[in-house]
Structure formats: C-alpha cells, structure tokens
Design a protein around this motif. Structure first.
Motif, mmCIF file in Angstrom:
data_model
loop_
_atom_site.group_PDB
_atom_site.id
_atom_site.type_symbol
_atom_site.label_atom_id
_atom_site.label_comp_id
_atom_site.label_asym_id
_atom_site.label_seq_id
_atom_site.Cartn_x
_atom_site.Cartn_y
_atom_site.Cartn_z
ATOM 1 N N SER A 92 0.859 -0.995 -0.243
ATOM 2 C CA SER A 92 0.280 -0.375 -0.174
ATOM 3 C C SER A 92 1.100 1.496 -0.548
ATOM 4 C CB SER A 92 -0.972 0.156 1.202
ATOM 5 O OG SER A 92 -1.750 1.629 1.190
ATOM 6 N N LEU A 93 0.633 2.038 -0.564
ATOM 7 C CA LEU A 93 1.480 3.649 -1.035
ATOM 8 C C LEU A 93 0.207 4.383 -0.225
ATOM 9 C CD1 LEU A 93 2.570 3.312 -5.064
ATOM 10 C CD2 LEU A 93 3.379 2.821 -2.452
ATOM 11 N N LYS A 94 -0.432 4.066 0.180
ATOM 12 C CA LYS A 94 -1.470 4.734 1.119
ATOM 13 C C LYS A 94 -0.730 5.631 2.446
ATOM 14 C CE LYS A 94 -5.611 2.915 -0.384
ATOM 15 N NZ LYS A 94 -6.832 2.342 0.544
ATOM 16 N N ALA A 95 -1.019 6.628 2.422
ATOM 17 C CA ALA A 95 -0.858 7.809 3.805
ATOM 18 C C ALA A 95 -0.647 6.637 5.384
ATOM 19 C CB ALA A 95 -0.952 9.155 4.704
ATOM 20 N N TYR A 96 -0.225 6.485 5.942
ATOM 21 C CA TYR A 96 -0.192 5.730 7.655
ATOM 22 C C TYR A 96 -0.793 6.460 9.039
ATOM 23 C CZ TYR A 96 0.712 1.218 5.107
ATOM 24 O OH TYR A 96 0.398 0.275 4.915
ATOM 25 N N ASN A 97 -1.224 6.359 9.349
ATOM 26 C CA ASN A 97 -1.422 7.176 10.803
ATOM 27 C C ASN A 97 -0.862 6.572 12.135
ATOM 28 O OD1 ASN A 97 -1.403 10.399 11.833
ATOM 29 N ND2 ASN A 97 -3.599 8.831 12.260
ATOM 30 N N LEU A 98 0.035 6.799 12.854
ATOM 31 C CA LEU A 98 0.880 5.943 13.638
ATOM 32 C C LEU A 98 0.608 6.719 15.085
ATOM 33 C CD1 LEU A 98 2.121 3.402 15.289
ATOM 34 C CD2 LEU A 98 4.077 5.038 14.740
ATOM 35 N N ASN A 99 -0.217 6.360 15.715
ATOM 36 C CA ASN A 99 -0.579 7.142 17.173
ATOM 37 C C ASN A 99 -0.103 6.930 17.923
ATOM 38 O OD1 ASN A 99 -2.312 9.075 18.376
ATOM 39 N ND2 ASN A 99 -3.803 8.303 19.028
ATOM 40 N N GLY A 100 1.188 7.181 18.687
ATOM 41 C CA GLY A 100 2.153 6.622 19.724
ATOM 42 C C GLY A 100 1.598 6.532 21.043
ATOM 43 N N GLN A 101 1.959 5.523 21.760
ATOM 44 C CA GLN A 101 1.466 5.189 22.865
ATOM 45 C C GLN A 101 2.228 5.592 23.916
ATOM 46 O OE1 GLN A 101 2.416 0.738 24.698
ATOM 47 N NE2 GLN A 101 4.418 1.062 23.353
ATOM 48 N N GLN A 102 2.154 6.488 24.740
ATOM 49 C CA GLN A 102 2.675 7.466 26.302
ATOM 50 C C GLN A 102 3.257 6.461 25.988
ATOM 51 O OE1 GLN A 102 -0.675 8.849 28.659
ATOM 52 N NE2 GLN A 102 -1.667 9.358 27.342
ATOM 53 N N ALA A 117 3.515 10.712 20.603
ATOM 54 C CA ALA A 117 3.947 11.143 19.383
ATOM 55 C C ALA A 117 2.545 10.573 18.168
ATOM 56 C CB ALA A 117 5.056 11.485 18.685
ATOM 57 N N VAL A 118 2.272 11.788 17.034
ATOM 58 C CA VAL A 118 1.264 11.175 15.908
ATOM 59 C C VAL A 118 1.902 11.322 14.909
ATOM 60 C CG1 VAL A 118 -0.810 11.241 14.391
ATOM 61 C CG2 VAL A 118 -0.604 11.780 17.283
ATOM 62 N N ILE A 119 2.562 10.443 14.171
ATOM 63 C CA ILE A 119 3.085 10.620 13.200
ATOM 64 C C ILE A 119 2.057 9.825 11.646
ATOM 65 C CG2 ILE A 119 4.893 9.452 12.040
ATOM 66 C CD1 ILE A 119 6.018 8.716 14.912
ATOM 67 N N VAL A 120 2.784 10.487 10.604
ATOM 68 C CA VAL A 120 2.388 10.291 9.517
ATOM 69 C C VAL A 120 2.970 10.145 8.293
ATOM 70 C CG1 VAL A 120 0.341 10.756 7.558
ATOM 71 C CG2 VAL A 120 0.514 12.336 10.023
ATOM 72 N N TRP A 121 3.780 8.217 7.581
ATOM 73 C CA TRP A 121 4.112 8.349 7.059
ATOM 74 C C TRP A 121 4.104 7.286 5.725
ATOM 75 C CZ3 TRP A 121 4.299 2.596 6.873
ATOM 76 C CH2 TRP A 121 4.400 1.860 7.584
ATOM 77 N N GLN A 122 4.627 7.364 5.401
ATOM 78 C CA GLN A 122 3.927 6.439 3.773
ATOM 79 C C GLN A 122 5.070 5.549 3.114
ATOM 80 O OE1 GLN A 122 3.597 9.889 0.566
ATOM 81 N NE2 GLN A 122 1.575 8.296 0.443
ATOM 82 N N ILE A 123 4.706 5.217 2.416
ATOM 83 C CA ILE A 123 6.603 3.577 1.274
ATOM 84 C C ILE A 123 6.873 4.590 0.205
ATOM 85 C CG2 ILE A 123 7.077 2.007 0.284
ATOM 86 C CD1 ILE A 123 5.044 0.332 2.391
ATOM 87 N N LYS A 124 8.113 4.655 0.322
ATOM 88 C CA LYS A 124 8.727 5.817 -1.213
ATOM 89 C C LYS A 124 8.632 4.975 -1.996
ATOM 90 C CE LYS A 124 6.496 9.847 -1.051
ATOM 91 N NZ LYS A 124 5.671 10.365 -1.465
ATOM 92 N N ASN A 125 10.142 3.755 -1.247
ATOM 93 C CA ASN A 125 10.861 2.805 -2.041
ATOM 94 C C ASN A 125 9.920 1.294 -1.542
ATOM 95 O OD1 ASN A 125 12.678 0.517 -2.546
ATOM 96 N ND2 ASN A 125 14.284 2.441 -2.787
ATOM 97 N N THR A 126 9.221 1.050 -2.562
ATOM 98 C CA THR A 126 8.369 -0.525 -2.126
ATOM 99 C C THR A 126 9.385 -1.482 -2.150
ATOM 100 O OG1 THR A 126 8.378 -0.717 -4.383
ATOM 101 C CG2 THR A 126 6.551 0.272 -3.040
ATOM 102 N N ALA A 198 4.682 14.859 11.634
ATOM 103 C CA ALA A 198 4.955 14.605 13.319
ATOM 104 C C ALA A 198 5.115 15.745 14.419
ATOM 105 C CB ALA A 198 6.953 14.155 13.100
ATOM 106 N N ARG A 199 4.467 14.675 15.464
ATOM 107 C CA ARG A 199 4.141 16.130 16.261
ATOM 108 C C ARG A 199 3.493 15.581 17.626
ATOM 109 N NH1 ARG A 199 3.617 21.414 14.860
ATOM 110 N NH2 ARG A 199 3.063 21.507 12.402
ATOM 111 N N ILE A 200 3.994 15.687 18.790
ATOM 112 C CA ILE A 200 3.863 15.482 19.944
ATOM 113 C C ILE A 200 2.636 15.699 20.072
ATOM 114 C CG2 ILE A 200 4.494 15.852 22.725
ATOM 115 C CD1 ILE A 200 6.738 14.751 21.213
#
Length: 285
Positions: A92-102, A117-126, A198-200
């Motif tokens: 999947s090349l869609k953006a993933y949303n990672l809601n990190g644990q405390q 932290a909340v992190i938004v990421w996606q795959i660029k190099n399959t 990436a945000r706290i």
C-alpha cells in the motif's frame, strides 16, 4: 538500500481475450473427444496465461520477484499481465497514521515525564520496504518509539529546572516537531519510508511528581508577577515624587519622602484592598 525499479507491463485485456479463446478451444476439444489437445490447451491457459493477470488498485503497488530475484515494481493502477511465474507482493502506498503510545521517560534534567507522538508516514521505496527490513510496520513502530525517547532525553520539559535552555518540550513545540520529523526520516530511510508529519500529541509530568511540579510552576508564576508589580510600583513612586517636586506642590523632607514611599508601596504592592487612614496631626506627633 535496495533500488526500486518501476516497470510498465502490457495491458491484461488482450491476455484476457486470449484466455477466453483458449478456454473455448479447450471445451471444444473436450466435446469432440480430443483429450490430449484439451489437456495441453488447459495447461497453457491455467498455468501460463491466467496466473499472469494482475490488478493494481490506486495508491497500491505490486512488487514482483522471479525465483528469488527482484524483477520490478508496478505502481501504475490498472489491469496488466506479467510473467506468470513471478511472486507478487501487494504494497500500500497510502499514508499511514501512527498514534504512538504514551511513554514514560526522563527529560534532559532527569524529571520523569509522559510523552506520545502522532506520526504520518508512507512508503516511497517499495523495494526497501519489502527487502531491507523484516516487517516494515513493526520497524516503524519500534523506530518511532526510539526517536521519541531520544527527543525527550535531549530537551528539558520547561525552563523551571534549566533556565538557560533555548528549546523546551513544552515551549518549543514547532522546533521539537521539526527535529522529530528529521530524526524519523533518518531512521526510516533504510526501509524506504518517508515521514510526512510528526507532532507531540501528549506531554505531561509523570503522576508521581505532577502535583509537586504544579506547585512549583504556580510559585514561579507568583514570583514573576510580584517582581513585575514591584518594578511598576517603584516606577510609579518615582514618578509621583518627581511630579510633586517639579510642580512645587509640597516640600517634602527625607522623612516625609520615606513615609510617602512606604505608603505608596503598601497600596500598590498589597494583594488586598487598603483602608485609608486620615492623619489629623503631623508626622512628628
């Protein structure tokens, strides 16, 4: 790092037409008692033609390998035909949303804090995502946690413990987010992953010291407010004395000036209303 190779296979619609023709021919041979030809056509159809048909949906890719060798990646969405012997891995090349644990960690001055932290990421190099790491989803989770811990250890929570700190976790949210995003991109580059944001999302003192630190913050705020009040009161007293002297309203000796300064400071710096007292005598009786 593995180099991604983009390939554009032929359309699958012509192959689908060929599959249907061969299927009809197989049925025809079976009906007219030509079992040998029917078996050959069936094998060609279901071993060489049909397995090579693939569908690539929008924001998806297919990573192809042939006998353990990377062949290429199909990123264009559509219906295609590829070598039927290739192994096909959907990514999947869609953006993933990672809601990190405390996480409970110590800041730069040793205070225990809670941070997430909340992190938004996606795959660029399959190719890197599939071949460079065992499980890229798990890799992102572990590296993100490590980056957040390292960030929390680098800066103090606020300026109470370290007044010389130019960046704090609480006061420098934008700068901290930029640094976190940069560190995550460096850590996840091996897996071909790009961090978009990436945000706290959570930041607080640990429960065992939260009440104490709140009292300390309140005391610090009170001291700062009192300092400002005193500075303003001294300025107002100085202005009052200068105005009285310039306009020659009343002549004050040093004792009268001291009494006036004392009264004005009490009125201006007091934290409750002052009840005036009318003096009917003199300062000396």
């Amino acid at each position: 790092m593995n180099t991604e190779k983009i390939i554009n296979p032929p359309s699958g619609y012509l192959t689908l037409v060929a599959f249907l023709i061969l299927l009809a021919a197989t049925v025809f041979c079976g009906v007219f008692k030509m079992p040998g030809m029917a078996v050959i056509l069936g094998l060609i159809n279901f071993v060489l033609v049909l397995p090579g048909l693939i569908i690539v949906n929008p924001n998806e890719a297919k990573v192809l390998t042939l006998f353990g060798k990377y062949v290429g990646t199909v990123k264009e969405d559509g219906f295609f035909w590829v070598n039927p012997f290739t192994a096909k891995k959907k990514v999947s090349l869609k953006a993933y949303n990672l809601n990190g644990q405390q996480l409970k960690v110590n800041d730069a001055v040793g205070n225990p804090i809670e941070i997430a932290a909340v992190i938004v990421w996606q795959i660029k190099n399959t190719a890197s995502a599939i071949f460079a790491v065992e499980n890229y989803l798990q890799y992102v989770n572990i590296q993100s946690e490590a980056a957040v811990r390292h960030l929390a250890n680098t800066f103090p929570y606020d300026n109470i413990e370290d007044e010389t700190a130019s960046i704090t976790l609480r006061g420098g949210a934008e700068q901290v987010s930029v640094m976190l995003e940069k560190e995550l991109n460096e850590r996840l580059e091996r897996a071909g992953i790009e961090v978009l944001e990436a945000r706290i999302s959570h930041l607080a003192y640990a429960p065992e010291i939260a009440h104490t630190m709140l009292q300390r913050q309140q005391a610090s705020a009170i001291i700062s407010a009192r300092r400002l009040i005193v500075e303003g009161a001294v300025g107002m007293v100085e202005m009052a004395l200068n105005k009285l002297s310039e306009k020659d309203i009343v002549e004050l000796d040093e004792e009268r000036k001291a009494a006036m300064v004392s009264n004005l400071l009490v009125v201006l710096c007091g934290d409750r209303s002052v009840n005036p007292i009318v003096n009917t005598g003199t300062l000396y009786h």
